[in-house]
Design a protein around this motif. Structure first.
Motif, mmCIF file in Angstrom:
data_model
loop_
_atom_site.group_PDB
_atom_site.id
_atom_site.type_symbol
_atom_site.label_atom_id
_atom_site.label_comp_id
_atom_site.label_asym_id
_atom_site.label_seq_id
_atom_site.Cartn_x
_atom_site.Cartn_y
_atom_site.Cartn_z
ATOM 1 N N THR A 327 0.835 -1.206 0.000
ATOM 2 C CA THR A 327 0.000 0.000 0.000
ATOM 3 C C THR A 327 0.868 1.254 0.000
ATOM 4 O O THR A 327 0.630 2.191 -0.783
ATOM 5 C CB THR A 327 -0.922 -0.006 1.234
ATOM 6 O OG1 THR A 327 -1.762 -1.161 1.199
ATOM 7 C CG2 THR A 327 -1.783 1.246 1.269
ATOM 8 N N LEU A 328 1.873 1.288 0.856
ATOM 9 C CA LEU A 328 2.753 2.450 0.926
ATOM 10 C C LEU A 328 3.570 2.596 -0.356
ATOM 11 O O LEU A 328 3.727 3.720 -0.877
ATOM 12 C CB LEU A 328 3.684 2.321 2.138
ATOM 13 C CG LEU A 328 4.700 3.455 2.342
ATOM 14 C CD1 LEU A 328 4.012 4.811 2.425
ATOM 15 C CD2 LEU A 328 5.536 3.193 3.604
ATOM 16 N N TYR A 331 1.482 4.074 -3.113
ATOM 17 C CA TYR A 331 1.227 5.491 -2.891
ATOM 18 C C TYR A 331 2.433 6.335 -3.307
ATOM 19 O O TYR A 331 2.284 7.376 -3.975
ATOM 20 C CB TYR A 331 0.895 5.725 -1.419
ATOM 21 C CG TYR A 331 0.474 7.144 -1.111
ATOM 22 C CD1 TYR A 331 1.422 8.136 -0.839
ATOM 23 C CD2 TYR A 331 -0.859 7.505 -1.094
ATOM 24 C CE1 TYR A 331 1.043 9.437 -0.563
ATOM 25 C CE2 TYR A 331 -1.256 8.803 -0.806
ATOM 26 C CZ TYR A 331 -0.295 9.765 -0.544
ATOM 27 O OH TYR A 331 -0.671 11.053 -0.277
ATOM 28 N N LEU A 386 -0.237 4.592 5.887
ATOM 29 C CA LEU A 386 -0.060 5.916 5.276
ATOM 30 C C LEU A 386 0.000 6.998 6.348
ATOM 31 O O LEU A 386 0.772 7.964 6.227
ATOM 32 C CB LEU A 386 -1.201 6.193 4.293
ATOM 33 C CG LEU A 386 -1.315 5.223 3.112
ATOM 34 C CD1 LEU A 386 -2.471 5.622 2.202
ATOM 35 C CD2 LEU A 386 -0.013 5.168 2.322
#
Length: 482
Positions: A327-328, A331, A386
């Motif tokens: 996820t990071l 991003y 995040l």
């Protein structure tokens, strides 16, 4: 033998018995895994919606039990339900091939189905009969709705076996003596052992239904007294003593789980029984207790507690940390993030979670939630990674150049419990301090936090609470993933 009620009329469930439980000579020759679980339909998301989160302590505890059961890998779940069709003076064992039902009366018509361990169920009927305990196959009388799962079976099963991976046997309690229920538990264990079955005994039951004036069953000040006594016995492992509670107190409390718990005491063996109380709460005026019972259950809990001690072993990155890292990374690359889905059934459905980031052995960010704020644990972690990378006020926002050698861990919080300073242990427990709206949390097993005074001081500072103020303390364990 089949009793007369199976071919004629049968007695209604009225009256109670509080016969003392005799002393039994028990030799435990197989791992014992039992659980005490509540069964309110409101716990189920499709029924309770957001309201169910008033019982997050119970939901988290049930998720922990589900993980332990999955790790234990039983052949069969044996469920004793106080709401299964029953008769006054006979135990019932459903020997149908399949059991199914739904929570339609509570608003969810989704059909649910489990396969039955028919060999164990039929052998159990014979063994209980040989022991001189009145018993019959529930499917001997169609009026008893053979093959139908009541809500006190469905709710625990939906949490403990959401993938329908295990076979089941469903038992109806009776209003025979507590001694008969205790002996029934012994016979259940012995019968499972004779077949080489690895089983989990699921004692479904709620505590007092009369804790508050708003409770549907009315209010009794003895409701809390009963629940406190029951919790104390579970904590001590003196499960057989549940049968010795004052009959007047039992009646006043309006409970529906005691006979299931007494049967579990027979299944578990001689007192003191190894126990682990996971949660107790009463958000709607009904007491909900969740506990693990027996050597195998406690061993699973210990393994869960010690998960972080195995972090140095050359194991692949856990799924939950892979989700956080992906996820990071997405991003930082301005790409679409992965779906926040966790496929491992041992993770809880929802929980508070902290994501910690380290570089070169130093903290680079850590943010999390004490209780769940998202629909799933995967979404909780995807959000919090995040936050840890870009919103921790102690650090500048993480850059793409730092991502390559970033170390991550995820702490999934278990239910918190009230504590005193003497109960704290910074190596094993995290701490939460609260004064009014101010609240501070510190995770367990942190570098440089080696004593209770330091742990408490940091938590108070985070909350903006002075040491001379009145504040409450809670402690909690975590499942730490790398």
């Amino acid at each position: 033998m089949v009793p007369d009620w199976a071919v004629g009329g049968y007695k209604l469930l009225t009256g109670r018995s509080s016969d003392p439980v005799p002393t039994w000579e028990v030799t435990v020759s197989s791992p014992i895994f039992g659980v005490m679980v509540p069964h309110p339909p409101i716990f189920v998301e499709s029924v309770g919606g957001a309201e169910r989160h008033r019982a997050d302590a119970s939901l988290s505890a049930l998720a922990l039990v589900a993980r332990a059961i999955a790790a234990f890998r039983p052949d069969t779940l044996i469920v004793m339900s106080p709401h299964a069709p029953a008769v006054y003076d006979t135990f019932l064992v459903d020997t149908s091939d399949v059991m199914q039902g739904s929570l339609a009366e509570f608003g969810d018509v989704t059909p649910l189905q489990w396969q039955v361990d028919t060999e164990l169920a039929r052998k159990l009927v014979s063994a209980v009969d040989r022991a001189g305990i009145p018993v019959a196959p529930r499917d001997a009388d169609t009026r008893l709705r053979p093959g139908w799962l009541d809500h006190a079976s469905l709710v625990p099963l939906s949490f403990l076996d959401p993938q329908h991976a295990f076979k089941i046997v469903v038992l109806s309690l009776s209003y025979l003596s507590f001694a008969s229920h205790h002996e029934m538990g012994q016979v259940i264990r012995e019968t499972a052992e004779s077949l080489g079955r690895k089983v989990v005994f699921v004692a479904s039951g709620d505590c007092s239904h009369r804790l508050t004036p708003e409770a549907g069953a009315g209010y009794s000040p003895q409701g809390q007294e009963f629940d406190e006594a029951l919790v104390a016995l579970v904590r001590s492992g003196d499960l057989s003593a549940c049968a010795g509670l004052d009959p007047a107190l039992i009646e006043a409390a309006g409970e529906c789980g005691l006979r299931s718990f007494v049967t579990l005491s027979g299944f578990a063996g001689d007192d003191p029984v190894p126990t682990k109380l996971l949660s107790y709460e009463g958000p709607w005026g009904v007491g909900y207790l969740t506990a693990m019972v027996g050597d195998a259950a406690i061993a699973s809990a210990v393994q869960d507690d010690d998960r972080d001690s195995r972090q140095s072993s050359p194991e692949p990155e856990s799924e939950i940390v892979t989700l956080a890292r992906s996820t990071l990374g997405a991003y930082l690359k301005d790409e679409s993030p992965p779906a926040p889905v966790l496929t491992d059934p041992t993770y809880p459905l929802r929980a508070g979670a902290f994501v910690s980031l380290h570089r070169e052995g130093r903290l680079r960010g850590c943010i999390g939630t004490i209780s769940p704020t998202k629909p799933t644990l995967g979404e909780e972690v995807a959000h919090n990674v995040l936050e840890a990378a870009f919103e921790d006020p102690r650090f500048d926002a993480l850059t793409a150049e730092e991502f390559g050698d970033l170390e991550m861990s995820v702490d999934v919080l278990q239910p918190a419990e009230p504590a005193t300073i003497e109960d704290l242990d910074p190596a094993r427990f995290g701490v939460i301090v609260t004064a009014g709206y101010r609240r501070g949390l510190l995770l367990p097993d942190l570098d440089g936090v080696d004593d209770t005074a330091t742990q408490l001081d940091i938590a108070l500072q985070k909350a903006g609470i002075r040491p001379d103020e009145d504040f409450s303390i809670e402690r909690f364990r975590v499942d730490r993933f790398h």
